[in-house]
Enzyme design. Structure first.
Site, PDB file in Angstrom:
ATOM      1  N   ASP A  16       0.851  -1.185   0.000  1.00 55.78           N
ATOM      2  CA  ASP A  16       0.000   0.000   0.000  1.00 55.78           C
ATOM      3  C   ASP A  16       0.891   1.240   0.000  1.00 55.78           C
ATOM      4  O   ASP A  16       1.194   1.818   1.041  1.00 55.78           O
ATOM      5  CB  ASP A  16      -0.899  -0.025   1.245  1.00 55.78           C
ATOM      6  CG  ASP A  16      -2.032   0.984   1.172  1.00 55.78           C
ATOM      7  OD1 ASP A  16      -2.365   1.430   0.048  1.00 55.78           O
ATOM      8  OD2 ASP A  16      -2.594   1.321   2.232  1.00 55.78           O
ATOM      9  N   LYS A 125      -9.663   2.311  -8.755  1.00 54.18           N
ATOM     10  CA  LYS A 125     -10.079   2.452  -7.359  1.00 54.18           C
ATOM     11  C   LYS A 125     -11.142   3.545  -7.255  1.00 54.18           C
ATOM     12  O   LYS A 125     -10.934   4.679  -7.716  1.00 54.18           O
ATOM     13  CB  LYS A 125      -8.853   2.796  -6.519  1.00 54.18           C
ATOM     14  CG  LYS A 125      -8.891   2.333  -5.096  1.00 54.18           C
ATOM     15  CD  LYS A 125      -7.516   2.517  -4.472  1.00 54.18           C
ATOM     16  CE  LYS A 125      -7.511   2.141  -3.018  1.00 54.18           C
ATOM     17  NZ  LYS A 125      -6.199   2.439  -2.402  1.00 54.18           N
ATOM     18  N   THR A 149     -13.130   1.186  -2.610  1.00 49.61           N
ATOM     19  CA  THR A 149     -12.395   1.552  -1.404  1.00 49.61           C
ATOM     20  C   THR A 149     -13.277   2.354  -0.457  1.00 49.61           C
ATOM     21  O   THR A 149     -14.449   2.608  -0.740  1.00 49.61           O
ATOM     22  CB  THR A 149     -11.122   2.329  -1.788  1.00 49.61           C
ATOM     23  OG1 THR A 149     -10.319   2.516  -0.637  1.00 49.61           O
ATOM     24  CG2 THR A 149     -11.470   3.668  -2.425  1.00 49.61           C
TER      25      THR A 149
END
Length: 317
Positions: A16, A125, A149
C-alpha cells in the site's frame, strides 16, 4: 520463517504505497495507491524528476488530464516491480458523480493501454458510495476491473457483490480508530485486539458472507494499524499493507495460525439492497457514515494539493 513469509502462504500480499522504490524489498504481488500516497511520494526528492518530466511533457493539457498522466506514470513504474496489478484511484471529488467517475476511469485505462499495459493489470479504485458502486457496475460490464475503497459497512460490501465488482478494500484501522475514540477511557486494548478488534470483525463478516454465498468478488483487507490486525485476517483473499508494517512483519519470526480459511463461520442469510435500502443502512451505521465522509474529504484535500503542486510546476516548466 518470518511473519511476512508466513503471511504470503495464506494471503496475497499487496503493498500500500506510491513509493515504488521500496517495493522490491518486500516482493508483493500487487500494489495499491491513493491520492494521499501519491502526494506523499511526489514530495520526496527521489521522485521530483519523474513528476517534473511528466508535467513538462503534458503542460498544455487540462489540469485533470495532467493529474491522470502523473497517476499512470507512477502506476507504470510500480508495474515494473510487481508481477500483478496496480490500483489507481479516480479523483475522490467525483465520488457522487457516476457518469464522471466512469469517464475518468475509462481515461485512466486508455492511458495504461496506450503505454502497453493490459487492463487485466489495472484496478480502478473508486469510493464505495452508491454512485461509485453503480459506476463500477458499468465499468466491470465493459471489462474494466474495479477496487471499491473506503468500505466500512456491510451494505457497501453487499452492493459491491451485486454489482459484480472485482475487488473490495474493507478498512480495518479506521474502523478500529472510530470505536477506540467512541469508547474513550473505557476502551480495553487487550480485550479488543486480534479477532475481537472491531475492524477485524467487520472484514471477517464480509469475507465469510462472500464465501458462504459463492460470491467471486475478492476481499482485500486494508488500512491496518498494527501487525496483530494483519495476522488476525491471514487467509483473507488479499491484504494491502504499508511498507512500515511490511517491515515489522519481516522482522518478526513469531508464529501465527491462519485465521480465515475453510470454516466460513455461522450461516448468514443472503440480503440485497436497492438504492433506498442502501442509503438507509449506511445512514443507520454512524461509524461507516462518518468514516466514509471523512475519507472522501481527506482524499479530496490531498487531490487538491496535488493539483496545486502540478499547476505550480506547469507554470515554471
Amino acid at each position: 520463517m518470518n511473519q511476512l513469509q508466513q503471511l504470503k502462504q495464506a494471503s496475497t500480499v499487496v503493498a500500500d504505497t506510491g513509493d515504488f522504490l521500496q517495493l522490491a524489498r518486500f516482493a508483493p504481488q500487487d500494489a495499491t495507491t491513493n491520492p494521499s500516497l501519491i502526494l506523499k511520494a511526489v514530495l520526496q526528492p527521489d521522485y521530483a524528476p519523474l513528476l517534473a518530466s511528466t508535467v513538462a511533457e503534458h503542460k498544455t493539457a487540462a489540469l485533470d488530464d495532467i493529474v491522470d498522466q502523473v497517476l499512470v506514470r507512477f502506476g507504470l513504474e510500480i508495474l515494473k516491480v510487481v508481477p500483478g496489478r496496480v490500483s489507481t484511484e479516480v479523483d475522490a471529488r467525483l465520488s457522487f458523480d457516476r457518469a464522471a467517475t466512469v469517464a475518468r476511469a475509462r481515461r485512466l485505462i486508455a492511458l495504461y493501454e496506450a503505454a502497453g499495459i493490459g487492463r487485466e493489470r489495472v484496478l480502478i479504485k473508486i469510493a464505495a458510495t452508491w454512485e461509485g458502486i453503480q459506476a463500477a457496475r458499468e465499468l466491470e460490464a465493459d471489462g474494466i476491473f474495479c477496487n471499491l475503497t473506503l468500505l466500512f459497512a456491510f451494505c457497501q460490501a453487499v452492493a459491491c457483490a451485486d454489482a459484480k465488482v472485482r475487488l473490495i478494500s474493507p478498512f480495518v484501522g479506521r474502523i478500529y480508530d472510530w470505536h477506540k475514540k467512541s469508547l474513550g477511557a473505557s476502551w480495553d486494548e487487550t480485550a479488543r485486539s486480534l479477532s475481537n478488534d472491531p475492524g477485524v470483525q467487520s472484514v471477517t463478516r464480509i469475507y465469510q458472507y462472500y464465501k458462504q454465498h459463492g460470491i467471486p468478488t475478492q476481499v482485500m483487507g486494508a488500512s491496518f494499524r498494527n501487525t496483530g490486525q494483519i495476522t488476525a485476517l491471514s487467509g483473507c483473499d488479499l491484504l494491502t499493507i504499508s511498507p512500515d508494517l511490511l517491515a515489522k512483519l519481516e522482522a518478526s519470526d513469531a508464529p501465527f495460525e491462519r485465521a480465515l480459511g475453510g470454516n466460513h463461520g455461522a450461516p448468514q442469510a443472503a440480503v440485497t439492497y436497492d438504492e433506498a435500502a442502501f442509503r438507509y443502512a449506511l445512514n443507520d451505521d454512524a461509524m461507516a457514515t462518518e468514516k466514509l465522509a471523512e475519507g472522501i474529504r481527506g482524499f479530496a484535500v490531498d487531490a487538491a494539493k496535488l493539483d496545486k503542486l502540478i499547476e505550480d510546476l506547469r507554470q515554471t516548466a
